[in-house]
Design a protein around this motif. Structure first.
Motif, PDB file in Angstrom:
ATOM      1  N   ALA A 194      36.881  39.974  41.536  1.00 12.95           N
ATOM      2  CA  ALA A 194      36.898  39.294  40.233  1.00 12.95           C
ATOM      3  C   ALA A 194      37.738  40.079  39.235  1.00 12.95           C
ATOM      4  O   ALA A 194      38.538  39.501  38.471  1.00 12.95           O
ATOM      5  N   MET A 195      37.606  41.424  39.240  1.00 16.49           N
ATOM      6  CA  MET A 195      38.387  42.259  38.327  1.00 16.49           C
ATOM      7  C   MET A 195      39.864  42.215  38.695  1.00 16.49           C
ATOM      8  O   MET A 195      40.730  42.112  37.818  1.00 16.49           O
ATOM      9  N   LEU A 196      40.158  42.292  39.990  1.00 17.21           N
ATOM     10  CA  LEU A 196      41.547  42.230  40.451  1.00 17.21           C
ATOM     11  C   LEU A 196      42.185  40.900  40.073  1.00 17.21           C
ATOM     12  O   LEU A 196      43.317  40.848  39.571  1.00 17.21           O
ATOM     13  N   GLY A 197      41.460  39.806  40.293  1.00 17.01           N
ATOM     14  CA  GLY A 197      41.987  38.485  39.969  1.00 17.01           C
ATOM     15  C   GLY A 197      42.236  38.312  38.486  1.00 17.01           C
ATOM     16  O   GLY A 197      43.256  37.732  38.076  1.00 17.01           O
ATOM     17  N   ALA A 198      41.323  38.831  37.668  1.00 13.70           N
ATOM     18  CA  ALA A 198      41.486  38.727  36.213  1.00 13.70           C
ATOM     19  C   ALA A 198      42.724  39.498  35.760  1.00 13.70           C
ATOM     20  O   ALA A 198      43.505  39.017  34.911  1.00 13.70           O
ATOM     21  N   ALA A 199      42.914  40.692  36.306  1.00 19.04           N
ATOM     22  CA  ALA A 199      44.079  41.499  35.941  1.00 19.04           C
ATOM     23  C   ALA A 199      45.378  40.797  36.337  1.00 19.04           C
ATOM     24  O   ALA A 199      46.345  40.762  35.567  1.00 19.04           O
ATOM     25  N   ARG A 200      45.391  40.204  37.525  1.00 16.55           N
ATOM     26  CA  ARG A 200      46.601  39.500  37.971  1.00 16.55           C
ATOM     27  C   ARG A 200      46.870  38.271  37.114  1.00 16.55           C
ATOM     28  O   ARG A 200      48.027  37.926  36.859  1.00 16.55           O
ATOM     29  N   MET A 201      45.811  37.603  36.679  1.00 13.97           N
ATOM     30  CA  MET A 201      45.990  36.445  35.796  1.00 13.97           C
ATOM     31  C   MET A 201      46.701  36.851  34.502  1.00 13.97           C
ATOM     32  O   MET A 201      47.604  36.148  34.019  1.00 13.97           O
ATOM     33  N   VAL A 202      46.303  37.993  33.947  1.00 15.12           N
ATOM     34  CA  VAL A 202      46.933  38.473  32.708  1.00 15.12           C
ATOM     35  C   VAL A 202      48.389  38.831  32.954  1.00 15.12           C
ATOM     36  O   VAL A 202      49.285  38.421  32.208  1.00 15.12           O
ATOM     37  N   LEU A 203      48.653  39.613  34.013  1.00 15.37           N
ATOM     38  CA  LEU A 203      50.012  40.071  34.281  1.00 15.37           C
ATOM     39  C   LEU A 203      50.955  38.935  34.676  1.00 15.37           C
ATOM     40  O   LEU A 203      52.104  38.894  34.243  1.00 15.37           O
ATOM     41  N   GLU A 204      50.473  38.019  35.489  1.00 15.91           N
ATOM     42  CA  GLU A 204      51.355  36.968  36.002  1.00 15.91           C
ATOM     43  C   GLU A 204      51.519  35.789  35.049  1.00 15.91           C
ATOM     44  O   GLU A 204      52.541  35.113  35.065  1.00 15.91           O
ATOM     45  N   SER A 205      50.507  35.537  34.221  1.00 12.16           N
ATOM     46  CA  SER A 205      50.616  34.414  33.275  1.00 12.16           C
ATOM     47  C   SER A 205      51.259  34.833  31.964  1.00 12.16           C
ATOM     48  O   SER A 205      51.867  34.021  31.274  1.00 12.16           O
ATOM     49  N   GLY A 206      51.113  36.124  31.624  1.00  9.34           N
ATOM     50  CA  GLY A 206      51.647  36.594  30.351  1.00  9.34           C
ATOM     51  C   GLY A 206      50.839  36.131  29.158  1.00  9.34           C
ATOM     52  O   GLY A 206      51.258  36.295  28.003  1.00  9.34           O
ATOM     53  N   ARG A 207      49.681  35.561  29.407  1.00  9.60           N
ATOM     54  CA  ARG A 207      48.851  35.033  28.312  1.00  9.60           C
ATOM     55  C   ARG A 207      47.906  36.102  27.785  1.00  9.60           C
ATOM     56  O   ARG A 207      47.599  37.090  28.460  1.00  9.60           O
ATOM     57  N   HIS A 208      47.439  35.897  26.553  1.00 12.60           N
ATOM     58  CA  HIS A 208      46.533  36.853  25.917  1.00 12.60           C
ATOM     59  C   HIS A 208      45.185  36.831  26.640  1.00 12.60           C
ATOM     60  O   HIS A 208      44.672  35.755  26.982  1.00 12.60           O
ATOM     61  N   PRO A 209      44.593  38.016  26.871  1.00 15.06           N
ATOM     62  CA  PRO A 209      43.290  38.070  27.547  1.00 15.06           C
ATOM     63  C   PRO A 209      42.215  37.231  26.863  1.00 15.06           C
ATOM     64  O   PRO A 209      41.372  36.616  27.532  1.00 15.06           O
ATOM     65  N   GLY A 210      42.272  37.180  25.530  1.00 18.04           N
ATOM     66  CA  GLY A 210      41.283  36.391  24.788  1.00 18.04           C
ATOM     67  C   GLY A 210      41.398  34.903  25.104  1.00 18.04           C
ATOM     68  O   GLY A 210      40.391  34.189  25.190  1.00 18.04           O
ATOM     69  N   GLU A 211      42.616  34.451  25.284  1.00 22.05           N
ATOM     70  CA  GLU A 211      42.848  33.036  25.616  1.00 22.05           C
ATOM     71  C   GLU A 211      42.300  32.719  27.004  1.00 22.05           C
ATOM     72  O   GLU A 211      41.665  31.671  27.223  1.00 22.05           O
ATOM     73  N   LEU A 212      42.533  33.623  27.946  1.00 28.44           N
ATOM     74  CA  LEU A 212      42.021  33.436  29.303  1.00 28.44           C
ATOM     75  C   LEU A 212      40.494  33.508  29.333  1.00 28.44           C
ATOM     76  O   LEU A 212      39.841  32.770  30.082  1.00 28.44           O
ATOM     77  N   LYS A 213      39.945  34.396  28.524  1.00 25.42           N
ATOM     78  CA  LYS A 213      38.482  34.500  28.426  1.00 25.42           C
ATOM     79  C   LYS A 213      37.885  33.187  27.940  1.00 25.42           C
ATOM     80  O   LYS A 213      36.871  32.708  28.481  1.00 25.42           O
ATOM     81  N   ASP A 214      38.513  32.591  26.928  1.00 28.75           N
ATOM     82  CA  ASP A 214      37.998  31.333  26.369  1.00 28.75           C
ATOM     83  C   ASP A 214      37.974  30.216  27.408  1.00 28.75           C
ATOM     84  O   ASP A 214      37.121  29.329  27.356  1.00 28.75           O
ATOM     85  N   GLU A 215      38.912  30.253  28.359  1.00 29.23           N
ATOM     86  CA  GLU A 215      38.946  29.218  29.386  1.00 29.23           C
ATOM     87  C   GLU A 215      37.734  29.294  30.327  1.00 29.23           C
ATOM     88  O   GLU A 215      37.356  28.296  30.935  1.00 29.23           O
ATOM     89  N   VAL A 216      37.168  30.487  30.430  1.00 30.43           N
ATOM     90  CA  VAL A 216      36.005  30.667  31.306  1.00 30.43           C
ATOM     91  C   VAL A 216      34.708  30.313  30.574  1.00 30.43           C
ATOM     92  O   VAL A 216      33.713  29.951  31.203  1.00 30.43           O
ATOM     93  N   CYS A 217      34.747  30.394  29.245  1.00 35.82           N
ATOM     94  CA  CYS A 217      33.541  30.194  28.433  1.00 35.82           C
ATOM     95  C   CYS A 217      33.388  28.742  27.976  1.00 35.82           C
ATOM     96  O   CYS A 217      33.923  28.346  26.933  1.00 35.82           O
ATOM     97  N   ALA A 218      32.655  27.962  28.754  1.00 37.01           N
ATOM     98  CA  ALA A 218      32.384  26.582  28.351  1.00 37.01           C
ATOM     99  C   ALA A 218      31.380  26.586  27.196  1.00 37.01           C
ATOM    100  O   ALA A 218      30.489  27.435  27.139  1.00 37.01           O
ATOM    101  N   PRO A 219      31.513  25.645  26.243  1.00 37.70           N
ATOM    102  CA  PRO A 219      30.578  25.562  25.117  1.00 37.70           C
ATOM    103  C   PRO A 219      29.125  25.460  25.603  1.00 37.70           C
ATOM    104  O   PRO A 219      28.788  24.607  26.427  1.00 37.70           O
ATOM    105  N   GLY A 220      28.305  26.366  25.111  1.00 35.48           N
ATOM    106  CA  GLY A 220      26.893  26.357  25.483  1.00 35.48           C
ATOM    107  C   GLY A 220      26.612  26.760  26.909  1.00 35.48           C
ATOM    108  O   GLY A 220      25.480  26.618  27.400  1.00 35.48           O
ATOM    109  N   GLY A 221      27.633  27.295  27.600  1.00 35.59           N
ATOM    110  CA  GLY A 221      27.488  27.627  29.025  1.00 35.59           C
ATOM    111  C   GLY A 221      26.966  29.035  29.283  1.00 35.59           C
ATOM    112  O   GLY A 221      26.617  29.781  28.358  1.00 35.59           O
ATOM    113  N   VAL A 222      26.958  29.380  30.545  1.00 37.96           N
ATOM    114  CA  VAL A 222      26.385  30.663  30.950  1.00 37.96           C
ATOM    115  C   VAL A 222      27.283  31.847  30.570  1.00 37.96           C
ATOM    116  O   VAL A 222      26.783  32.917  30.195  1.00 37.96           O
ATOM    117  N   THR A 223      28.613  31.661  30.660  1.00 34.52           N
ATOM    118  CA  THR A 223      29.518  32.794  30.424  1.00 34.52           C
ATOM    119  C   THR A 223      29.539  33.223  28.968  1.00 34.52           C
ATOM    120  O   THR A 223      29.569  34.420  28.666  1.00 34.52           O
TER     121      THR A 223
END
Length: 258
Positions: A194-223
């Motif tokens: 999970a950590m390796l995949g998250a790091a690769r997502m940041v490096l390969e997408s070039g997107r801000h970590p906060g933006e990627l974090k928000d994609e995992v956090c559904a409103p009112g969800g577990v994350t």
């Protein structure tokens, strides 16, 4: 650092064992290097004379003695690379011949699997060809960036020591998995991937970590609930404090070696 870099270079195929020369004060240290099939000796002068790039991977307190020892062998074509924390380019340059070509680099232990993070800065005598050689040298063992020397102290605290931070986090995540019934092996492998995949997502997408974090956090969800618990516990501030503490200690070491 010598063993990690050497292992990474050999596995990359960028350098053959016969082209690597290594020296150390003791046979015990050399035994650890001999397993790679490289040339070894107790004579540091021999190593410098046979190398176009010489990596100094010794403790900062040993630098004055080592530099004094190798100075007679440092020619105009030798590139001296220091990977020690807190030892500046000027402090090395001042103890070597005026023509000495000096590079200071910060790297982490992941260079041994060719996935390191390396930042380097060059001294006044480094020509373009030397810089290209150094960049190729380090690029074979990880992500390599050139930067100003004043920023290397931040790199020490950020990526240089970061593997230890992440191992601590991985251990905690693995403990959580074990607490909820997973085996240690399964928990550790899932957390690591999970950590390796998250790091690769940041490096390969070039997107801000906060933006990627928000994609995992559904409103009112577990994350988002998990993120709330982490923020409440001060995880973000703790990580920033850890980097600050590391950088502060690095400056202290630099002052001791002036």
């Amino acid at each position: 650092s010598t063993q990690s870099t050497g292992k990474g270079l050999l596995s990359s195929g960028a350098v053959t064992p016969s082209r690597i020369y290594a020296s150390s004060r003791t046979e015990v240290s050399l035994q650890k290097l001999k397993v790679f099939g490289v040339n070894t000796c107790l004579d540091n002068l021999w190593t410098v004379k046979n190398s176009n790039i010489t990596v100094l991977a010794v403790k900062p307190i040993s630098f004055p003695k080592i530099l004094s020892e190798i100075a007679p062998a440092v020619g105009p074509n030798n590139v001296i690379v220091s990977v020690a924390a807190g030892v500046t380019i000027d402090s090395i340059q001042n103890r070597l011949p005026h023509h000495a070509k000096v590079v200071r680099a910060m790297l982490n232990t992941a260079v041994q699997i060719r996935d390191g993070a390396i930042c380097y800065s060059t001294g006044k005598n480094i020509a373009d060809a030397d810089q290209e050689l150094v960049h190729r040298f380090f690029s074979s063992v990880g992500l390599t960036l050139e930067g100003e020397e004043k920023h290397l102290e931040a790199v020490v605290g950020l990526s240089g020591s970061a593997p230890a931070y992440f191992y601590l986090i991985l251990e905690a995540l693995s403990d959580a998995g074990v607490r909820h019934g997973l085996s240690r092996d399964v928990a550790t492998r899932h957390a690591s991937q999970a950590m390796l995949g998250a790091a690769r997502m940041v490096l390969e997408s070039g997107r801000h970590p906060g933006e990627l974090k928000d994609e995992v956090c559904a409103p009112g969800g577990v994350t988002i609930n998990a993120i709330y618990s982490m923020e409440k516990a001060g995880v973000r501030a703790a990580m920033m404090d850890a980097v600050d503490s590391c950088i502060k200690r690095n400056y202290e070491l630099a002052r001791l070696n002036e």
